[in-house]
Design a protein around this motif. Structure first.
Motif, PDB file in Angstrom:
ATOM      1  N   ILE A  38       1.454 -12.264   8.397  1.00 45.04           N
ATOM      2  CA  ILE A  38       2.654 -11.296   8.612  1.00 45.04           C
ATOM      3  C   ILE A  38       3.326 -11.529   9.938  1.00 45.04           C
ATOM      4  CG2 ILE A  38       1.728  -9.698   6.948  1.00 45.04           C
ATOM      5  CD1 ILE A  38       0.849  -7.980   9.624  1.00 45.04           C
ATOM      6  N   THR A  39       3.176 -12.739  10.596  1.00 51.28           N
ATOM      7  CA  THR A  39       3.960 -13.031  11.820  1.00 51.28           C
ATOM      8  C   THR A  39       5.430 -12.563  11.491  1.00 51.28           C
ATOM      9  OG1 THR A  39       2.246 -14.683  12.253  1.00 51.28           O
ATOM     10  CG2 THR A  39       4.527 -14.904  13.442  1.00 51.28           C
ATOM     11  N   ASN A  40       6.056 -11.835  12.407  1.00 51.62           N
ATOM     12  CA  ASN A  40       7.509 -11.469  12.419  1.00 51.62           C
ATOM     13  C   ASN A  40       7.643 -10.722  11.167  1.00 51.62           C
ATOM     14  OD1 ASN A  40       7.698 -11.982  15.266  1.00 51.62           O
ATOM     15  ND2 ASN A  40       7.954 -14.259  14.410  1.00 51.62           N
ATOM     16  N   ALA A  41       7.006 -10.335  10.287  1.00 51.92           N
ATOM     17  CA  ALA A  41       7.422 -10.051   8.691  1.00 51.92           C
ATOM     18  C   ALA A  41       7.470  -8.463   9.066  1.00 51.92           C
ATOM     19  CB  ALA A  41       6.292 -10.235   7.872  1.00 51.92           C
ATOM     20  N   PHE A  42       8.525  -8.099   7.972  1.00 45.28           N
ATOM     21  CA  PHE A  42       8.783  -6.582   7.717  1.00 45.28           C
ATOM     22  C   PHE A  42       7.776  -6.072   6.501  1.00 45.28           C
ATOM     23  CE2 PHE A  42      13.143  -7.758   8.908  1.00 45.28           C
ATOM     24  CZ  PHE A  42      13.201  -7.295  10.117  1.00 45.28           C
ATOM     25  N   PHE A  43       7.467  -5.001   6.586  1.00 41.77           N
ATOM     26  CA  PHE A  43       6.563  -4.347   5.475  1.00 41.77           C
ATOM     27  C   PHE A  43       7.955  -3.726   4.354  1.00 41.77           C
ATOM     28  CE2 PHE A  43       3.692  -4.269   8.850  1.00 41.77           C
ATOM     29  CZ  PHE A  43       2.646  -4.798   8.494  1.00 41.77           C
ATOM     30  N   GLY A  44       7.628  -3.800   3.022  1.00 38.10           N
ATOM     31  CA  GLY A  44       8.617  -3.452   1.978  1.00 38.10           C
ATOM     32  C   GLY A  44       8.009  -2.673   1.113  1.00 38.10           C
ATOM     33  N   GLU A  45       6.561  -2.226   0.918  1.00 39.67           N
ATOM     34  CA  GLU A  45       6.146  -1.346   0.053  1.00 39.67           C
ATOM     35  C   GLU A  45       6.435   0.240   0.417  1.00 39.67           C
ATOM     36  OE1 GLU A  45       4.640   0.324  -3.152  1.00 39.67           O
ATOM     37  OE2 GLU A  45       3.849  -1.997  -2.808  1.00 39.67           O
ATOM     38  N   ARG A  46       6.863   1.056  -0.652  1.00 42.88           N
ATOM     39  CA  ARG A  46       7.020   2.211  -0.180  1.00 42.88           C
ATOM     40  C   ARG A  46       6.020   3.305  -0.804  1.00 42.88           C
ATOM     41  NH1 ARG A  46      11.260   4.365   1.340  1.00 42.88           N
ATOM     42  NH2 ARG A  46      11.335   6.291  -0.395  1.00 42.88           N
ATOM     43  N   SER A  47       5.011   2.897  -1.423  1.00 45.21           N
ATOM     44  CA  SER A  47       4.003   3.840  -2.072  1.00 45.21           C
ATOM     45  C   SER A  47       3.441   4.668  -0.979  1.00 45.21           C
ATOM     46  CB  SER A  47       3.096   3.019  -2.733  1.00 45.21           C
ATOM     47  OG  SER A  47       1.933   4.008  -3.299  1.00 45.21           O
ATOM     48  N   ALA A  48       3.306   5.861  -1.281  1.00 43.30           N
ATOM     49  CA  ALA A  48       2.752   6.900  -0.106  1.00 43.30           C
ATOM     50  C   ALA A  48       1.347   6.878  -0.337  1.00 43.30           C
ATOM     51  CB  ALA A  48       3.391   8.360  -0.499  1.00 43.30           C
ATOM     52  N   ASN A  49       0.626   6.261  -1.064  1.00 48.08           N
ATOM     53  CA  ASN A  49      -0.812   6.155  -1.320  1.00 48.08           C
ATOM     54  C   ASN A  49      -1.399   4.911  -0.711  1.00 48.08           C
ATOM     55  OD1 ASN A  49      -3.211   5.708  -2.283  1.00 48.08           O
ATOM     56  ND2 ASN A  49      -3.043   6.425  -4.375  1.00 48.08           N
ATOM     57  N   CYS A  50      -2.176   5.111   0.617  1.00 45.82           N
ATOM     58  CA  CYS A  50      -2.645   4.354   1.306  1.00 45.82           C
ATOM     59  C   CYS A  50      -3.344   3.164   0.591  1.00 45.82           C
ATOM     60  CB  CYS A  50      -3.478   4.901   2.367  1.00 45.82           C
ATOM     61  SG  CYS A  50      -4.941   5.676   1.905  1.00 45.82           S
ATOM     62  N   ALA A  51      -3.810   3.647  -0.596  1.00 48.14           N
ATOM     63  CA  ALA A  51      -4.678   2.518  -1.489  1.00 48.14           C
ATOM     64  C   ALA A  51      -3.784   1.336  -1.758  1.00 48.14           C
ATOM     65  CB  ALA A  51      -5.446   3.116  -2.436  1.00 48.14           C
ATOM     66  N   ALA A  52      -2.532   1.548  -1.910  1.00 45.55           N
ATOM     67  CA  ALA A  52      -1.536   0.678  -2.521  1.00 45.55           C
ATOM     68  C   ALA A  52      -1.099  -0.504  -1.240  1.00 45.55           C
ATOM     69  CB  ALA A  52      -0.402   1.303  -2.914  1.00 45.55           C
ATOM     70  N   HIS A  53      -1.710  -0.220  -0.218  1.00 48.83           N
ATOM     71  CA  HIS A  53      -1.398  -1.146   1.077  1.00 48.83           C
ATOM     72  C   HIS A  53      -2.555  -2.140   1.202  1.00 48.83           C
ATOM     73  CE1 HIS A  53       2.424   0.865   1.677  1.00 48.83           C
ATOM     74  NE2 HIS A  53       1.765   1.913   1.435  1.00 48.83           N
ATOM     75  N   VAL A  54      -3.728  -2.020   0.391  1.00 47.01           N
ATOM     76  CA  VAL A  54      -4.752  -2.681   0.880  1.00 47.01           C
ATOM     77  C   VAL A  54      -4.627  -4.265   0.802  1.00 47.01           C
ATOM     78  CG1 VAL A  54      -7.207  -3.583  -0.488  1.00 47.01           C
ATOM     79  CG2 VAL A  54      -6.554  -1.070  -0.453  1.00 47.01           C
ATOM     80  N   ALA A  55      -5.053  -4.767   2.037  1.00 50.25           N
ATOM     81  CA  ALA A  55      -4.850  -6.187   2.228  1.00 50.25           C
ATOM     82  C   ALA A  55      -5.446  -6.634   3.358  1.00 50.25           C
ATOM     83  CB  ALA A  55      -3.093  -6.564   2.610  1.00 50.25           C
ATOM     84  N   ALA A  56      -5.619  -8.083   3.450  1.00 47.97           N
ATOM     85  CA  ALA A  56      -6.053  -8.391   5.113  1.00 47.97           C
ATOM     86  C   ALA A  56      -4.810  -9.347   5.615  1.00 47.97           C
ATOM     87  CB  ALA A  56      -7.269  -9.397   4.664  1.00 47.97           C
TER      88      ALA A  56
END
Length: 325
Positions: A38-56
């Motif tokens: 994610i170097t210099n990357a923007f985030f794009g997900e809008r889900s308010a559920n933190c589980a939707a953002h699971v990632a390494a």
């Protein structure tokens, strides 16, 4: 040979493994290889559920003033009804890029925060304090809005650990004397890089798009960027805190002068004067969240829910390490 959890450079990535587990060097290498860059990357997900953002995640960033390259590692996982954020606190963007460098050098950390996957609003908000970090961003860098500096206390930059003390400096104020970079961040004495306000590198600044979720507060509610859809158009959301007019009190313990925004006490909450409540949040499309604003309180004004104990700071009075200018 098996290696202990969190005893390697890959600690942030291997946080997806139970602390009771161990993995070997080859497995660690593979976990890092599989992580999203994610170097210099923007985030794009809008889900308010933190589980939707699971990632390494992994990234590379440069300390501009020190001319040193760092490698960021962060992992978001789910355990029971909580999302676990583990990271080494290195951002996914270059930092320390102001004309004056940070007084404290940045260093890797071992951070682990937990947030509720099903946060609940309280009838009465909880004030922010020096006892708790405020939030964790998706890139693994924490939000710590409140400075430990007040007018008339020490040198005005550290040591003000009493939240009842008046005239606390807003580190985001241009004339407050706090050295931050272009991302409104700097390092604590222990080397922890942290945001004091708008983490501008995490979301698109294109005003034609609604902003994504960029992090989660200690109470589990999401933090959105500044752009929202309202009345058929997309615009910046507005804080309901207003700069007071006139002159500050004078005399013992008071700074005098005109209200100019250098102190937190220069602002007052005026209901319905903006889009947001006293915590700098609102419910939109059935989802409560905090929003980035151009003016005070920048990200959060209070906790709308109960902050998780993992955000509690360590040290005398649980106030955490002092923050220097």
């Amino acid at each position: 040979m098996k290696k202990a959890f969190f005893l390697t450079i890959c600690g942030a990535i291997t946080a997806c493994v139970s602390p009771s587990d161990t993995i070997d060097a080859a497995e660690q290498t593979q976990l890092v290889a599989d992580a999203k860059d994610i170097t210099n990357a923007f985030f794009g997900e809008r889900s308010a559920n933190c589980a939707a953002h699971v990632a390494a995640y992994k990234s590379q960033a440069k300390d501009i003033n020190e001319n040193v390259v760092f490698y960021g590692l962060a992992n978001i996982s789910v355990s029971n009804d909580k999302c676990v954020f583990a990271a080494n606190a290195i951002p996914n963007h270059d930092f320390n890029d102001a004309s004056r460098g940070f007084p404290n050098p940045v260093s890797e950390q071992t951070q682990r925060y937990e947030v509720s996957a099903s946060p609940q609003k309280l009838a009465t908000p909880i004030p922010l304090s020096l006892q708790y970090d405020n939030a964790i961003m998706l890139n693994g860098v924490k939000l710590d809005l409140i400075a430990a500096g007040c007018f008339g206390v020490g040198d005005g930059k550290i040591g003000c650990n009493d939240m009842d003390q008046a005239w606390r400096y807003d580190p985001m104020a241009k004339n407050a004397g706090f050295v931050t970079d272009s991302h409104n961040a700097h390092a604590q004495p222990d080397g922890t890089y942290h945001y004091h306000g708008d983490p501008k590198a995490l979301y698109p600044t294109d005003s034609s798009k609604v902003s994504p979720v960029i992090g989660f507060a200690a109470d589990g509610f999401p933090i959105f960027g500044p752009f929202v859809e309202a009345d058929g158009s997309i615009r910046r959301v507005k804080s309901s805190y207003q700069l007071k007019q006139g002159a500050r009190p004078t005399g013992s313990g008071s700074p005098g002068g005109s209200y100019d925004g250098i102190f937190v006490d220069d602002f007052g909450y005026l209901a319905n004067s903006g889009d947001l409540d006293e915590c700098n949040g609102m419910e939109k499309d059935g989802v409560y969240g905090y929003y980035i604003t151009e003016t005070y309180p920048h990200v959060m004004g209070c906790f709308r829910g109960t902050p998780d104990a993992s955000f509690r700071k360590q040290g005398p009075g649980q106030a955490g390490p002092p923050q220097r200018p």
